[in-house]
Write a protein that holds these residues in place. Structure first.
Motif, PDB file in Angstrom:
ATOM      1  N   GLY A  47      13.117  -9.660  -5.360  1.00  0.00           N
ATOM      2  CA  GLY A  47      13.048  -8.455  -6.182  1.00  0.00           C
ATOM      3  C   GLY A  47      11.685  -8.276  -6.831  1.00  0.00           C
ATOM      4  O   GLY A  47      11.159  -7.167  -6.882  1.00  0.00           O
ATOM      5  N   VAL A  48      11.116  -9.376  -7.321  1.00  0.00           N
ATOM      6  CA  VAL A  48       9.780  -9.293  -7.920  1.00  0.00           C
ATOM      7  C   VAL A  48       8.741  -8.901  -6.878  1.00  0.00           C
ATOM      8  O   VAL A  48       7.841  -8.088  -7.143  1.00  0.00           O
ATOM      9  CB  VAL A  48       9.420 -10.638  -8.574  1.00  0.00           C
ATOM     10  CG1 VAL A  48       7.973 -10.648  -9.036  1.00  0.00           C
ATOM     11  CG2 VAL A  48      10.348 -10.923  -9.751  1.00  0.00           C
ATOM     12  N   LEU A  49       8.863  -9.448  -5.666  1.00  0.00           N
ATOM     13  CA  LEU A  49       7.915  -9.103  -4.596  1.00  0.00           C
ATOM     14  C   LEU A  49       7.997  -7.626  -4.237  1.00  0.00           C
ATOM     15  O   LEU A  49       6.970  -6.940  -4.102  1.00  0.00           O
ATOM     16  CB  LEU A  49       8.190  -9.975  -3.370  1.00  0.00           C
ATOM     17  CG  LEU A  49       7.316  -9.710  -2.138  1.00  0.00           C
ATOM     18  CD1 LEU A  49       5.859  -9.974  -2.460  1.00  0.00           C
ATOM     19  CD2 LEU A  49       7.781 -10.572  -0.961  1.00  0.00           C
ATOM     20  N   VAL A  50       9.219  -7.106  -4.097  1.00  0.00           N
ATOM     21  CA  VAL A  50       9.388  -5.683  -3.784  1.00  0.00           C
ATOM     22  C   VAL A  50       8.844  -4.819  -4.920  1.00  0.00           C
ATOM     23  O   VAL A  50       8.184  -3.790  -4.692  1.00  0.00           O
ATOM     24  CB  VAL A  50      10.877  -5.379  -3.521  1.00  0.00           C
ATOM     25  CG1 VAL A  50      11.095  -3.877  -3.360  1.00  0.00           C
ATOM     26  CG2 VAL A  50      11.353  -6.101  -2.270  1.00  0.00           C
ATOM     27  N   GLY A  51       9.084  -5.224  -6.179  1.00  0.00           N
ATOM     28  CA  GLY A  51       8.558  -4.472  -7.313  1.00  0.00           C
ATOM     29  C   GLY A  51       7.041  -4.446  -7.337  1.00  0.00           C
ATOM     30  O   GLY A  51       6.434  -3.406  -7.625  1.00  0.00           O
ATOM     31  N   LEU A  52       6.410  -5.576  -7.005  1.00  0.00           N
ATOM     32  CA  LEU A  52       4.942  -5.609  -6.965  1.00  0.00           C
ATOM     33  C   LEU A  52       4.387  -4.715  -5.853  1.00  0.00           C
ATOM     34  O   LEU A  52       3.367  -4.044  -6.033  1.00  0.00           O
ATOM     35  CB  LEU A  52       4.468  -7.053  -6.770  1.00  0.00           C
ATOM     36  CG  LEU A  52       4.701  -8.003  -7.955  1.00  0.00           C
ATOM     37  CD1 LEU A  52       4.276  -9.426  -7.596  1.00  0.00           C
ATOM     38  CD2 LEU A  52       3.960  -7.513  -9.189  1.00  0.00           C
ATOM     39  N   ILE A  53       5.070  -4.703  -4.704  1.00  0.00           N
ATOM     40  CA  ILE A  53       4.625  -3.847  -3.598  1.00  0.00           C
ATOM     41  C   ILE A  53       4.718  -2.369  -3.993  1.00  0.00           C
ATOM     42  O   ILE A  53       3.789  -1.575  -3.754  1.00  0.00           O
ATOM     43  CB  ILE A  53       5.447  -4.134  -2.334  1.00  0.00           C
ATOM     44  CG1 ILE A  53       5.156  -5.544  -1.812  1.00  0.00           C
ATOM     45  CG2 ILE A  53       5.163  -3.101  -1.255  1.00  0.00           C
ATOM     46  CD1 ILE A  53       6.029  -5.967  -0.666  1.00  0.00           C
ATOM     47  N   VAL A  54       5.839  -1.977  -4.610  1.00  0.00           N
ATOM     48  CA  VAL A  54       6.002  -0.586  -5.043  1.00  0.00           C
ATOM     49  C   VAL A  54       4.960  -0.227  -6.103  1.00  0.00           C
ATOM     50  O   VAL A  54       4.368   0.865  -6.087  1.00  0.00           O
ATOM     51  CB  VAL A  54       7.432  -0.367  -5.570  1.00  0.00           C
ATOM     52  CG1 VAL A  54       7.572   1.030  -6.169  1.00  0.00           C
ATOM     53  CG2 VAL A  54       8.445  -0.550  -4.449  1.00  0.00           C
ATOM     54  N   ALA A  55       4.708  -1.151  -7.048  1.00  0.00           N
ATOM     55  CA  ALA A  55       3.700  -0.894  -8.076  1.00  0.00           C
ATOM     56  C   ALA A  55       2.316  -0.738  -7.463  1.00  0.00           C
ATOM     57  O   ALA A  55       1.537   0.137  -7.878  1.00  0.00           O
ATOM     58  CB  ALA A  55       3.704  -2.033  -9.100  1.00  0.00           C
ATOM     59  N   ALA A  56       1.990  -1.570  -6.459  1.00  0.00           N
ATOM     60  CA  ALA A  56       0.692  -1.454  -5.797  1.00  0.00           C
ATOM     61  C   ALA A  56       0.560  -0.111  -5.081  1.00  0.00           C
ATOM     62  O   ALA A  56      -0.505   0.528  -5.124  1.00  0.00           O
ATOM     63  CB  ALA A  56       0.511  -2.614  -4.810  1.00  0.00           C
TER      64      ALA A  56
END
Length: 204
Positions: free
Chosen positions: A95-104
Motif C-alpha cells: 500500500g505504501v509503494l502504491v501510494g508513493l507511485i501515485v504521489a510521484a
C-alpha cells in the motif's frame, strides 16, 4: 470566485474526511455510507470544474449502482471483519509503494503544468469554452467522431463478455430440477391433481 473557492474547500474537506472514515470506521456499513458521501462531494467538485458529465456518472453509476451494491453485500453476508482486519498489516508495504507511485505521478503532472504552462495550449483537441459548448456535448463529439470505431469495438467486447457470462451461468446440469414454463402452462386438471385413495388404517 470567492463563493466558488468556499464551495471547493468545503467539498474537498468533507471528501478527504469521509475518505479517511471509509477505512477507519469499525462498522463496514458505516464505511460504505462514508464512501457514498465521498462520491457526493467528488461530484460537487466535478460540477465546480465544469465536468457535469462526470458528476452525473458519479451520482448515477457509482452511488446508484456500485455503492448500493456494496451496501447490500455487506449487510447480507455474514463476514467476520475482525478476522479480515487481522492480516491488514502484511499488505502495508504494498500500500505504501502504491501510494508513493501515485504521489510521484501527481507531482509530475502538477509540476509539468506549472513549469511548462504552454503545454496545455498545444493539445490537439483543446477543451472549448463551457459557455459555448457544454462538457457533455464535447465528450459526445469526441466519442462519436474521432473515436467512434474504438467506441464500437469496446461495446462489442462488453457484449461478448456479457454473453459469455450468461452462457457460463446457464449451463444445463444433470439431475437438477429446472422450471419448465411451457409444461406448467399446458397442465390440465387431470395431470396437475393426483387423487390417492387411502384405505382405513394406512398412511399415505
Amino acid at each position: 470566485m470567492a463563493l466558488q473557492a468556499v464551495f471547493f474547500y468545503l467539498f474537498a474537506f468533507v471528501a478527504v474526511a469521509s475518505a479517511f472514515m471509509v477505512f477507519s470506521a469499525k462498522n463496514p456499513v458505516h464505511s460504505v455510507l462514508f464512501l457514498i458521501l465521498v462520491f457526493f462531494n467528488a461530484a460537487g467538485l466535478f460540477l465546480l470544474t465544469g465536468a457535469e458529465f462526470l458528476a452525473m456518472i458519479l451520482l448515477v453509476v457509482y452511488i446508484g449502482a456500485v455503492a448500493v451494491l456494496f451496501l447490500f453485500v455487506v449487510m447480507m453476508l455474514d463476514i467476520d471483519f475482525a478476522e479480515l482486519r487481522s492480516g491488514v498489516l502484511q499488505y502495508a508495504p504494498i500500500g505504501v509503494l502504491v501510494g508513493l507511485i501515485v504521489a510521484a505521478e501527481l507531482i509530475v503532472v502538477i509540476g509539468g503544468s506549472v513549469l511548462t504552462p504552454v503545454a496545455a495550449s498545444s493539445i490537439t483537441m483543446p477543451i472549448p469554452n463551457p459557455l459555448v459548448r457544454t462538457n457533455t456535448a464535447v465528450l459526445g463529439d469526441v466519442l462519436y467522431t474521432h473515436y467512434v470505431y474504438f467506441f464500437q469495438i469496446a461495446g462489442m467486447v462488453l457484449l461478448v463478455a456479457m454473453i459469455g457470462a450468461i452462457v457460463l451461468t446457464l449451463r444445463h446440469r444433470q439431475n437438477i430440477k429446472r422450471q419448465d414454463i411451457s409444461a406448467q402452462v399446458a397442465r390440465t386438471p387431470e395431470t396437475a391433481v393426483e387423487v390417492v385413495k387411502v384405505k382405513p388404517g394406512q398412511g399415505i
